[in-house]
Design a protein around this motif. Structure first.
Motif, PDB file in Angstrom:
ATOM      1  N   UNK A 178       0.744  -1.229  -0.078  1.00 25.13           N
ATOM      2  CA  UNK A 178      -0.123   0.093   0.025  1.00 25.13           C
ATOM      3  C   UNK A 178       0.877   1.361   0.100  1.00 25.13           C
ATOM      4  N   UNK A 179       2.157   1.225   0.493  1.00 24.32           N
ATOM      5  CA  UNK A 179       3.035   2.473   0.454  1.00 24.32           C
ATOM      6  C   UNK A 179       3.074   3.045  -0.972  1.00 24.32           C
ATOM      7  N   UNK A 180       2.969   1.935  -1.806  1.00 24.75           N
ATOM      8  CA  UNK A 180       2.961   2.530  -3.340  1.00 24.75           C
ATOM      9  C   UNK A 180       2.041   3.345  -3.929  1.00 24.75           C
ATOM     10  N   UNK A 181       0.698   2.963  -3.302  1.00 27.66           N
ATOM     11  CA  UNK A 181      -0.465   3.730  -3.557  1.00 27.66           C
ATOM     12  C   UNK A 181      -0.385   5.065  -2.815  1.00 27.66           C
ATOM     13  N   UNK A 182       0.132   4.926  -1.830  1.00 27.90           N
ATOM     14  CA  UNK A 182       0.068   6.348  -0.993  1.00 27.90           C
ATOM     15  C   UNK A 182       1.236   7.206  -1.723  1.00 27.90           C
TER      16      UNK A 182
END
Length: 408
Positions: A26-30
């Motif tokens: 999810x860090x990449x979506x953020x």
């Protein structure tokens, strides 16, 4: 390549909706969302800034901001000044709405490409998941026998796929893109019949395998509603029987494929959630009326008569908010969801069904605890709002956009 060159200054706007459904941490979506925000900020013009005060006063911005502040409001009421009240996962409720409304013209102009980016992201996830199934059966475990009706296939899709997305969230992503495709095929004739029906059935069958039980059931209901809506108003749909036959066939294939898993999963999920909701009711009675905060919820045992170390996870946005922030938080949450449903109903069928899906799935999953649920809800709520909803204040934006899109 030509498209990328023409849209180079808007590429940051397409990155987030494409990355959100990808099998990535999810860090990449953020990070993609941060790029989306930076891209919009860089495109802000001086004349747009004159609308800032009006944007901030928009009901949608206010109600989303109130939900972000509900943790603080409830904490003040119960005299809890613990600095851990802040929940980073809810930041999108204050960052996105005002900026998207401020840049309404750009969002409306690039709406189709934003939806396409999300479409290709969902499609990529599905292809990647099945490619991983192929790899699992042919390379990792060549002695295993592949059987599309074996419940083990669902396990491979969910557990053996690297960075697999939780079935509820990927189920919501599939649900949203499918109702968009189907609505613009059946109701607006913006997608060719063959392509639209093929994509709809493709996504529907995959929802059975990859999505959650509740999201798939909701998708079937929504597709039926889209199909029968014009019929209820006295309009005829050419080839209606073929649509119905196709939906029935897809449901039969889907149910048959996961039947073994479904029979076991329903019993496990139902029994688990009944126990969880009973415990939620008990905790709600103990913490009423102002809640106990997110930090303390993390330490509530699921079973007070057992020392197994398992803590309560509400699996419900309403119980979660009631326990954390009491009746104040629940009132704000219900007001937010009611308002989004109201403006969705007043504007466009895809917006309305999207809002209803959040309300319904929130009964079995706590969508706003995970960043995937928060970003999905806030982003598409704001995108649909500026695209479809007729802004009551004519001075806020120079144009209203109710024109239909061509997805494919």
């Amino acid at each position: 390549m030509v498209f990328l060159m023409k849209k180079s200054k808007y590429l940051g706007l397409f990155l987030f909706p494409f990355v959100l459904p990808l099998p990535l941490p999810m860090k990449y979506s953020a990070m993609a969302l941060i790029i989306f925000i930076i891209n919009l900020v860089l495109l802000v013009k001086k004349e747009n800034l004159s609308n800032l005060k009006l944007v901030i006063k928009t009901p949608l911005v206010i109600i989303l901001l109130l939900f972000f502040l509900s943790d603080y409001i409830s904490a003040i009421v119960r005299f809890d000044f613990n600095p851990k009240v802040f929940r980073e996962v809810k930041l999108a409720f204050i960052l996105l709405p005002a900026l998207i409304l401020l840049q309404k013209e750009i969002i409306v102009k690039e709406f189709v490409n934003i939806i396409k980016a999300f479409f290709y992201g969902v499609l990529f996830y599905i292809v990647f998941a099945w490619a991983n199934v192929w790899y699992f059966y042919t390379i990792t475990h060549p002695t295993y026998i592949f059987d599309p009706t074996d419940h083990f296939i669902v396990y491979v899709l969910a557990r053996e796929t690297p960075n697999s997305i939780h079935h509820t969230y990927i189920g919501l992503y599939i649900l949203l893109i499918t109702i968009i495709v189907f609505a613009y095929t059946v109701l607006y004739k913006k997608i060719s019949l063959f392509l639209g029906l093929f994509l709809t059935l493709f996504f529907l069958v995959n929802s059975f395998y990859i999505g959650g039980k509740s999201t798939t059931m909701l998708l079937v209901v929504f597709l039926t509603f889209i199909l029968l809506k014009p019929v209820a108003k006295g309009f005829q749909i050419k080839g209606l029987k073929y649509y119905i036959l196709g939906l029935i066939l897809a449901v039969v294939v889907g149910v048959n494929g996961i039947y073994e898993w479904l029979t076991v999963s329903i019993k496990q999920s139902l029994g688990l959630r009944i126990n969880i909701y009973k415990r939620c009711i008990d905790v709600t009675m103990e913490t009423f009326p102002f809640g106990i905060g997110k930090e303390k919820l993390n330490y509530i045992p699921l079973n007070i008569h057992s020392n197994d170390g398992e803590h309560l996870i509400t699996h419900n946005i309403y119980f979660n908010e009631l326990i954390i922030n009491g009746f104040i938080g629940l009132l704000i949450l219900l007001s937010m969801l009611f308002y989004v449903c109201y403006i969705g109903y007043k504007s466009h069928i895809t917006f309305w069904l999207f809002a209803l899906s959040i309300v319904a799935i929130g009964l079995s999953e706590d969508l706003f605890v995970r960043q995937a649920g928060v970003l999905f809800f806030v982003f598409f709520t704001c995108i649909f709002y500026v695209k479809f909803y007729k802004i009551p204040n004519p001075n806020l934006f120079c144009c209203n956009s109710l024109e239909k899109i061509t997805l494919i």
